[in-house]
Design a protein around this motif. Structure first.
Motif, short mmCIF file in Angstrom:
data_model
loop_
_atom_site.label_atom_id
_atom_site.label_comp_id
_atom_site.label_asym_id
_atom_site.label_seq_id
_atom_site.Cartn_x
_atom_site.Cartn_y
_atom_site.Cartn_z
N UNK A 56 -4.97 -9.08 -5.06
CA UNK A 56 -3.74 -8.49 -4.84
C UNK A 56 -2.69 -8.73 -5.46
N UNK A 57 -1.99 -7.82 -6.00
CA UNK A 57 -0.84 -8.04 -6.80
C UNK A 57 0.48 -8.83 -6.10
N UNK A 58 0.52 -8.79 -4.98
CA UNK A 58 1.60 -9.29 -4.00
C UNK A 58 1.29 -10.24 -3.07
N UNK A 59 -0.08 -10.84 -2.93
CA UNK A 59 -0.28 -11.75 -2.02
C UNK A 59 -1.66 -12.60 -2.54
N UNK A 60 -1.42 -13.92 -2.52
CA UNK A 60 -2.57 -14.77 -3.07
C UNK A 60 -3.81 -14.66 -2.25
N UNK A 104 -5.54 2.62 11.85
CA UNK A 104 -4.66 3.53 11.18
C UNK A 104 -4.67 3.17 9.76
N UNK A 105 -4.46 4.35 8.88
CA UNK A 105 -4.15 4.00 7.57
C UNK A 105 -2.77 3.18 7.59
N UNK A 106 -2.80 2.17 6.55
CA UNK A 106 -1.70 1.53 6.42
C UNK A 106 -1.46 0.78 5.29
N UNK A 107 -0.31 0.05 5.06
CA UNK A 107 -0.07 -0.34 3.55
C UNK A 107 0.29 -1.90 3.82
N UNK A 108 -0.49 -2.72 3.03
CA UNK A 108 -0.47 -4.03 3.23
C UNK A 108 0.43 -4.69 1.97
N UNK A 109 1.45 -5.27 1.93
CA UNK A 109 2.13 -5.76 0.79
C UNK A 109 2.32 -4.76 -0.41
#
Length: 794
Positions: A56-60, A104-109
């Protein structure tokens, strides 16, 4: 008993739905408590294959996975540590409904996620959330996860009565289904396994009254670390068993399938021949559940030269268990009599599947079948070389033929069931029988321990005939007015009188602590129970006082300030002259008694301070007189083990002893931690039930004349003796004499007391003159002076 539907239908598959089959079983007496799917309810979850895993580009700790869900590729954000390329896992698509929430469709980081890869906990399958639930490699991508995991299969949960031990197996329930539906029964494949070695292990049965049969087989060179097949694990889990290891899983599988408990030993850990015998005092055993127990001569044990290695029919020992390092095993299949197993596991504070079955009765004819079935499964899973199966038979239960009269069965059932249907019922149940004139004679099979008397066979006929086919006819009886004696009061009337006096009824156990009997009845040898429900409740009571004192203490400990309790119940007294009764043996009387106890303030909390005092002897004496009315109880000083010396009295009714009243002994107040005096009484209920017929008396229309007299008596003169003398020789016009004052103090000679009486006089035909009233008063003074040397107080 949990029965997976697919496993049951592999033995007997009737053309009925699961709900219909559950109803049929319940109506036949095999109650189905629930019929439900093995998996929790969720939808929209499919089998997905992970095609790639990128950071993930924004979470380790998150990864972006590309998955194939069957309808195209999707991007899903996942934080599971075990996610990897090529694995298959459950994917909850957008709109999926999980046990805890909806997807539901969601956006994570900053990265859009089109669903969620699931762990077992998120699907409600277990509490495991350490990583994704990995599915089989051959699971079809895009298929419903419920189908892939078999979560739509249903299980029956049976609530069996203790007599139906034959239904504690899949085969036993299948027999029942076949009998109820007429569908064919397919027994599990059991073939004789040819020996490939000569290995044997010596067995002896020292006490055949506990163990009637012992079959065994040695299997050498097994792979104990082999994995249990997935199909077996699944069946065990669906039936409520936790898979442990291949060898243990096989024994549990055969127990569930055939109702045959087995045990597997590591043969290299056995020391000498196996011997089945009663335990010896002081012998100890560490069980498989890591509990150490001490046996005694009432516990049947499996032993070898080293001592006890298992509790027969209950659980094996840690010292001989088979583990992953085991190479040679000895398989045990024994029959233990129910009486030798019943209650032993509960004595040690646990229960086991084996003890649950053995104490109800296990089929004593399938020992060898259990060995052969388990051997086949062990060879298929763990390999090995089987030795010959050995079967040592010492003593088997005697199964006596049971006769059922046709007319008797029709009368009990209430329906004229034809003989042909009775015969068909026995045939469908696989009960060998023969028809004789007006009766059937049935040979109970080895797996039906519940068939012993005629009524058992009648029940089987009624079950197969169908309880729903038996019409319900409410009982009819001629209504008759029963004669009620005016000379006898009911026990309920006694209850009502004490309840009206502000007492609350309590119901206590008839078995009590031995210390209560010694303290409150002076009974050092009460009737002891052979099998008490609790160690402290081990004797039958001879008095109700101990139970009431326990009620006082219980309520006082909970800060109840004012306590009034009573009990109407039986006591149990030794009496060599007592005959046998319908529910008891001779030498025992069980009279009804009524007892009450009062503690704390005499009156409820009140604004009038004059009412703020503790209950005393005379308060409870007044309640006793209310209970006895219209008869007047007499009290005479006497001693009682439970009561305060000098503050206790024997109660007499019509000159016969009826019970006791008094203040609780200070010794018992201290022992039972009651800081204030408690007043108790106990009476024979039968004596109280007798009531005299009302006697008519002509009331006077003329006013009464009242005179008060105060006399000095010797201090030891009983007031009751004074009243007895007055009642015997009073003038005819004297209607009542009441004591209204007692004085001891200055102005009186030493060793004396002053008693003041109010004398009520009345004539039924005319008004009394003062001279007549004074003459009657003077006659009483002369009477008391003559009888008791009483003198008018100056």
């Amino acid at each position: 008993m949990i029965v997976p539907e697919s496993w049951l239908r592999s033995f007997c598959n009737p053309p009925l739905s699961g709900e219909e089959l559950a109803q049929r079983l319940t109506m036949a007496g095999v109650e189905v408590e629930s019929y439900q799917a093995v998996g929790p309810q969720f939808s929209g979850v499919v089998v997905a294959e992970v095609l790639s895993v990128e950071r993930h580009p924004n979470a380790d700790k998150l990864a972006v996975c590309t998955v194939d869900a069957g309808a195209g590729k999707l991007k899903v954000v996942c934080g599971a540590p075990n996610v990897r390329k090529g694995m298959k896992a459950p994917l909850a698509t957008v709109g999926a409904k999980l046990p805890s929430h909806e997807i539901r469709a969601t956006t994570l980081r900053g990265v859009e996620s089109a669903g969620m890869l699931c762990s077992a906990r998120e699907l409600g399958l277990s509490n495991d959330h350490s990583g994704l639930l990995e599915l089989k490699a051959d699971a079809a991508v895009g298929s419903d996860v419920r189908s892939a995991l078999g979560l739509d299969e249903h299980v029956f949960t049976l609530k069996l009565t203790p007599n139906r031990a034959d239904c504690l197996s899949i085969l036993g329930v299948a027999r029942e289904v076949a009998a109820l539906t007429g569908s064919p029964l397919e027994n599990p494949p059991i073939g004789k396994i040819a020996a490939r070695s000569t290995a044997k292990h010596a067995v002896r049965i020292t006490h055949p009254e506990g163990c009637g049969r012992f079959a065994g087989r040695v299997i050498r060179d097994v792979d104990a670390a082999a994995q249990t097949p997935a199909w077996m694990k699944q069946r065990l889990e669906r039936a409520g068993q936790r898979p442990i290891s291949a060898l243990v899983d096989v024994t549990n599988y055969v127990m569930l399938e055939l109702g045959r408990p087995l045990h597997v030993y590591d043969q290299d850990k056995l020391r000498g021949a196996i011997d089945v015998r009663w335990g010896r005092k002081g012998e100890k055993l560490l069980l498989l559940n890591e509990q150490e127990v001490e046996v005694d001569p009432s516990v049947l044990c499996i032993t070898d030269d080293s001592g006890v290695i298992g509790l027969a029919g209950i659980m094996g020992g840690e010292s001989t268990k088979a583990d992953e390092a085991t190479r040679h095993v000895f398989l045990e299949s024994a029959f233990f009599f129910p009486a030798a197993v019943a209650g032993r596991a509960r004595r040690y504070g646990f229960s086991s599947d084996a003890s649950h079955r053995f104490e109800r009765g296990v089929d004593f004819a399938n020992n060898v079948d259990g060995i052969e079935r388990a051997t086949r499964l062990i060879l298929d899973i763990c390999g090995g070389e089987p030795g010959p199966a050995e079967d040592l038979v010492a003593r088997l239960p005697e199964r006596k033929p049971v006769r059922m009269r046709i007319a008797r069965a029709q009368k009990i059932i209430g329906v004229p069931v034809p003989e042909e249907e009775m015969a068909a019922a026995f045939s469908r149940l696989n009960l060998p029988f023969r028809k004789e004139p007006e009766q059937f004679v049935v040979e109970p099979p080895s797996f039906r321990f519940d068939l012993e008397i005629e009524e058992d066979l009648i029940e089987e006929v009624a079950r197969l005939y169908g309880f729903e086919r038996i019409a319900a006819h409410p009982p009819r009886a001629a209504v008759m007015m029963l004669e009620v004696s005016e000379k006898k009061r009911s026990l309920h009337e006694l209850r009502e009188r004490l309840a009206a006096a502000d007492y609350r009824e309590v119901i206590n156990f008839s078995f009590v602590e031995p210390a209560w009997e010694e303290d409150f009845a002076g009974e050092k040898n009460p009737i002891r129970l052979l099998n008490p429900i609790a160690s402290q409740l081990s004797v039958m009571r001879t008095t109700l006082i101990g139970s009431l004192v326990a009620n006082l203490k219980y309520n006082h400990d909970r800060r109840v300030p004012r306590i009034r309790v009573f009990e109407l119940g039986r006591v149990f007294l030794r009496d060599p002259s007592a005959p046998d009764g319908p529910l008891w043996v001779g030498g025992l009387r069980q009279p009804m008694r009524i007892a009450a106890a009062a503690y704390g303030p005499a009156f409820p909390e009140h604004w009038d301070d004059s009412l703020d005092r503790r209950v005393d002897f005379f308060d409870v004496k007044a309640d006793l007189e209310t209970l006895c009315a219209p008869r007047a109880p007499r009290l005479e000083p006497a001693g009682h083990p439970a009561l305060h010396p000098g503050r206790a009295a024997r109660v007499l009714l019509d000159g016969r002893p009826a019970g006791w009243i008094g203040e609780l002994h200070p010794r018992w107040l201290r022992k039972y931690e009651l800081p204030q005096p408690a007043i108790v009484f106990e009476l024979e209920a039968q004596v109280l039930q007798a009531a005299p017929l009302p006697q008519p008396r002509v009331p006077s229309r003329f006013p009464p004349a009242v005179r008060d007299i105060a006399l000095v008596f010797a201090a030891q003169t009983p007031v009751q003796a004074i009243f007895d003398a007055i009642e015997a020789e009073k003038p005819p016009i004297v209607r009542a004499v009441r004591l209204f004052s007692l004085y001891r103090g200055s102005g009186l000679p030493a060793g004396s007391k002053s008693l003041a009486f109010r004398v009520v006089m009345q004539h039924t035909e005319r008004t009394l003159t003062d001279a007549e009233a004074d003459a009657a008063r003077d006659a009483l003074v002369v009477l008391l002076g003559t009888r008791f040397s009483a003198k008018l107080r100056s």
